[in-house]
Design a protein around this motif. Structure first.
Motif, PDB file in Angstrom:
ATOM      1  N   THR A   1       0.855  -1.186   0.000  1.00 37.50           N
ATOM      2  CA  THR A   1       0.000   0.000   0.000  1.00 37.50           C
ATOM      3  C   THR A   1       0.890   1.234   0.000  1.00 37.50           C
ATOM      4  O   THR A   1       1.827   1.342   0.803  1.00 37.50           O
ATOM      5  N   VAL A   2       0.617   2.168  -0.913  1.00 36.87           N
ATOM      6  CA  VAL A   2       1.411   3.395  -1.022  1.00 36.87           C
ATOM      7  C   VAL A   2       0.450   4.583  -1.005  1.00 36.87           C
ATOM      8  O   VAL A   2      -0.609   4.546  -1.643  1.00 36.87           O
TER       9      VAL A   2
ATOM     10  N   ASP B   1      -3.463  -5.598  -2.205  1.00 41.80           N
ATOM     11  CA  ASP B   1      -4.408  -6.702  -1.979  1.00 41.80           C
ATOM     12  C   ASP B   1      -4.130  -7.410  -0.658  1.00 41.80           C
ATOM     13  O   ASP B   1      -4.969  -8.166  -0.171  1.00 41.80           O
ATOM     14  N   SER B   2      -2.956  -7.186  -0.086  1.00 43.92           N
ATOM     15  CA  SER B   2      -2.612  -7.831   1.186  1.00 43.92           C
ATOM     16  C   SER B   2      -3.383  -7.177   2.325  1.00 43.92           C
ATOM     17  O   SER B   2      -3.451  -5.945   2.399  1.00 43.92           O
ATOM     18  N   PRO B   3      -3.982  -7.964   3.216  1.00 47.34           N
ATOM     19  CA  PRO B   3      -4.794  -7.393   4.292  1.00 47.34           C
ATOM     20  C   PRO B   3      -3.949  -6.665   5.336  1.00 47.34           C
ATOM     21  O   PRO B   3      -2.996  -7.217   5.878  1.00 47.34           O
ATOM     22  N   LEU B   4      -4.291  -5.394   5.565  1.00 49.99           N
ATOM     23  CA  LEU B   4      -3.640  -4.607   6.606  1.00 49.99           C
ATOM     24  C   LEU B   4      -4.573  -4.369   7.787  1.00 49.99           C
ATOM     25  O   LEU B   4      -4.137  -3.957   8.856  1.00 49.99           O
ATOM     26  N   GLY B   5      -5.875  -4.600   7.553  1.00 50.63           N
ATOM     27  CA  GLY B   5      -6.851  -4.257   8.572  1.00 50.63           C
ATOM     28  C   GLY B   5      -7.133  -2.772   8.601  1.00 50.63           C
ATOM     29  O   GLY B   5      -7.764  -2.262   9.534  1.00 50.63           O
ATOM     30  N   PHE B   6      -6.658  -2.058   7.581  1.00 52.63           N
ATOM     31  CA  PHE B   6      -6.837  -0.607   7.514  1.00 52.63           C
ATOM     32  C   PHE B   6      -6.814  -0.210   6.049  1.00 52.63           C
ATOM     33  O   PHE B   6      -5.941  -0.649   5.294  1.00 52.63           O
TER      34      PHE B   6
ATOM     35  N   MET C   1       0.450  -2.703  11.966  1.00 49.50           N
ATOM     36  CA  MET C   1       0.738  -2.037  10.696  1.00 49.50           C
ATOM     37  C   MET C   1       1.919  -1.104  10.875  1.00 49.50           C
ATOM     38  O   MET C   1       1.954  -0.308  11.821  1.00 49.50           O
ATOM     39  N   VAL C   2       2.889  -1.203   9.988  1.00 52.23           N
ATOM     40  CA  VAL C   2       4.071  -0.345  10.007  1.00 52.23           C
ATOM     41  C   VAL C   2       4.087   0.477   8.728  1.00 52.23           C
ATOM     42  O   VAL C   2       3.872  -0.051   7.630  1.00 52.23           O
ATOM     43  N   CYS C   3       4.343   1.786   8.861  1.00 51.82           N
ATOM     44  CA  CYS C   3       4.403   2.670   7.700  1.00 51.82           C
ATOM     45  C   CYS C   3       5.731   3.425   7.709  1.00 51.82           C
ATOM     46  O   CYS C   3       6.227   3.814   8.772  1.00 51.82           O
ATOM     47  N   LEU C   4       6.290   3.618   6.527  1.00 55.67           N
ATOM     48  CA  LEU C   4       7.521   4.381   6.345  1.00 55.67           C
ATOM     49  C   LEU C   4       7.206   5.554   5.431  1.00 55.67           C
ATOM     50  O   LEU C   4       6.700   5.352   4.319  1.00 55.67           O
ATOM     51  N   GLY C   5       7.490   6.771   5.874  1.00 52.62           N
ATOM     52  CA  GLY C   5       7.121   7.943   5.090  1.00 52.62           C
ATOM     53  C   GLY C   5       8.270   8.916   4.913  1.00 52.62           C
ATOM     54  O   GLY C   5       9.073   9.130   5.829  1.00 52.62           O
TER      55      GLY C   5
ATOM     56  N   ILE D   1       4.735   4.091   2.556  1.00 48.06           N
ATOM     57  CA  ILE D   1       4.428   2.700   2.262  1.00 48.06           C
ATOM     58  C   ILE D   1       3.953   2.049   3.548  1.00 48.06           C
ATOM     59  O   ILE D   1       4.449   2.367   4.640  1.00 48.06           O
ATOM     60  N   SER D   2       2.973   1.163   3.434  1.00 41.91           N
ATOM     61  CA  SER D   2       2.426   0.467   4.609  1.00 41.91           C
ATOM     62  C   SER D   2       2.561  -1.032   4.427  1.00 41.91           C
ATOM     63  O   SER D   2       2.410  -1.554   3.318  1.00 41.91           O
ATOM     64  N   MET D   3       2.829  -1.711   5.535  1.00 40.97           N
ATOM     65  CA  MET D   3       2.989  -3.170   5.516  1.00 40.97           C
ATOM     66  C   MET D   3       2.605  -3.717   6.878  1.00 40.97           C
ATOM     67  O   MET D   3       2.395  -2.961   7.835  1.00 40.97           O
ATOM     68  N   THR D   4       2.523  -5.016   6.993  1.00 42.45           N
ATOM     69  CA  THR D   4       2.242  -5.635   8.281  1.00 42.45           C
ATOM     70  C   THR D   4       3.512  -5.671   9.113  1.00 42.45           C
ATOM     71  O   THR D   4       4.630  -5.632   8.592  1.00 42.45           O
ATOM     72  N   SER D   5       3.333  -5.781  10.429  1.00 40.85           N
ATOM     73  CA  SER D   5       4.486  -5.875  11.325  1.00 40.85           C
ATOM     74  C   SER D   5       5.329  -7.099  11.009  1.00 40.85           C
ATOM     75  O   SER D   5       6.562  -7.070  11.124  1.00 40.85           O
TER      76      SER D   5
END
Length: 253
Positions: free
Chosen positions: A102-103, A122-127, A201-205, A221-225
């Motif tokens: 997710t971007v 498409d990967s579930p982030l719950g958000f 959820m971890v995001c890098l900005g 960018i967002s990804m799972t822990s």
């Protein structure tokens, strides 16, 4: 010269406050709630809402008022005119390094970030990120990245309001902690939201810098822990930083 304050139209300011309040809640709001929230007389709020409803800007429902589809015209017009959004979409279409993640693209508005463009994976982030969504800047990766590039007095002025209630136990606790972490974010070139918006959820900005060296937006960018292993964070953080830097060239720095 005429005092600028005398040229203002209070009803227009109230209409903007009403629209902002309705944009911030998924449920319709009645006149009493809106009047209380914006500090205006009920009669004034009712007149404005009815006028906006007649113009097609609001929906008048049994439970109150909500934003109508007419508002999308303004959103669409803004996005079409925004070179930032165009650059974001063009870069993502060419660069496949972030294809599975997710971007998002957002801008700083006061102590909040507003999302201008999103590509949810498409990967579930719950958000799920949405265009127009607003989140506290102190907890979001792009908000952290942009605030860290502002002069300290300006940053403190923006964050002078009461600290936003935490979303998770990981949310940064106060201004002093935020300032301390900001030094690391500036050194890295990107900031980290480690489960502060949502657990797991971890995001890098990274900030997109405009004229005068000021942040004009941020990309994240967002990804799972589970995905966010240290070596993965370092690699993806560098990619986000590089993409943001490539967008800087289009906006004055």
């Amino acid at each position: 010269m005429t005092d600028p304050a005398k040229r203002r139209a209070p009803a227009v300011l109230r209409a903007v406050h009403i629209l902002d309040r309705l944009a911030a809640t998924p449920e319709p709001l009645g006149v009493s709630d809106l009047a209380r929230d914006i500090g205006a007389p009920k009669s004034s709020v009712y007149g404005i809402c009815e006028t906006l409803a007649e113009a097609g800007v609001l929906n008048s429902e049994d439970r109150g008022y909500s934003l109508a589809a007419h508002c999308l015209r303004w959103s669409g017009a803004y996005i079409e005119r925004s070179s930032l959004v165009s650059d974001f979409q063009r870069i993502l279409s060419r660069d496949n390094r972030l294809a599975q993640y997710t971007v998002t693209l957002s801008t700083l508005e006061g102590d909040q970030v507003t999302y201008l463009a999103c590509r949810n994976s498409d990967s579930p982030l719950g958000f799920t990120f949405r265009i127009g969504m607003r989140l506290p800047a102190v907890y979001s990766a792009t908000g952290k990245a942009m605030l860290s590039r502002l002069p300290l007095p300006e940053r403190h002025a923006i964050l002078a309001r009461p600290w936003h209630p935490p979303f998770t136990a990981n949310s940064v606790a106060d201004l002093a902690s935020f300032d301390e972490a900001s030094e690391r974010w500036k050194e890295l070139g990107y900031a980290i939201d480690n489960g502060e918006i949502r657990d797991g959820m971890v995001c890098l900005g990274a900030p997109i810098i405009g004229p005068g060296g000021r942040p004009v937006a941020g990309i994240a960018i967002s990804m799972t822990s589970a995905e966010a292993r240290p070596e993965v964070q370092q690699e993806l953080g560098g990619i986000v930083r590089d993409i943001a830097a490539s967008m800087n060239l289009h906006h004055g720095d």
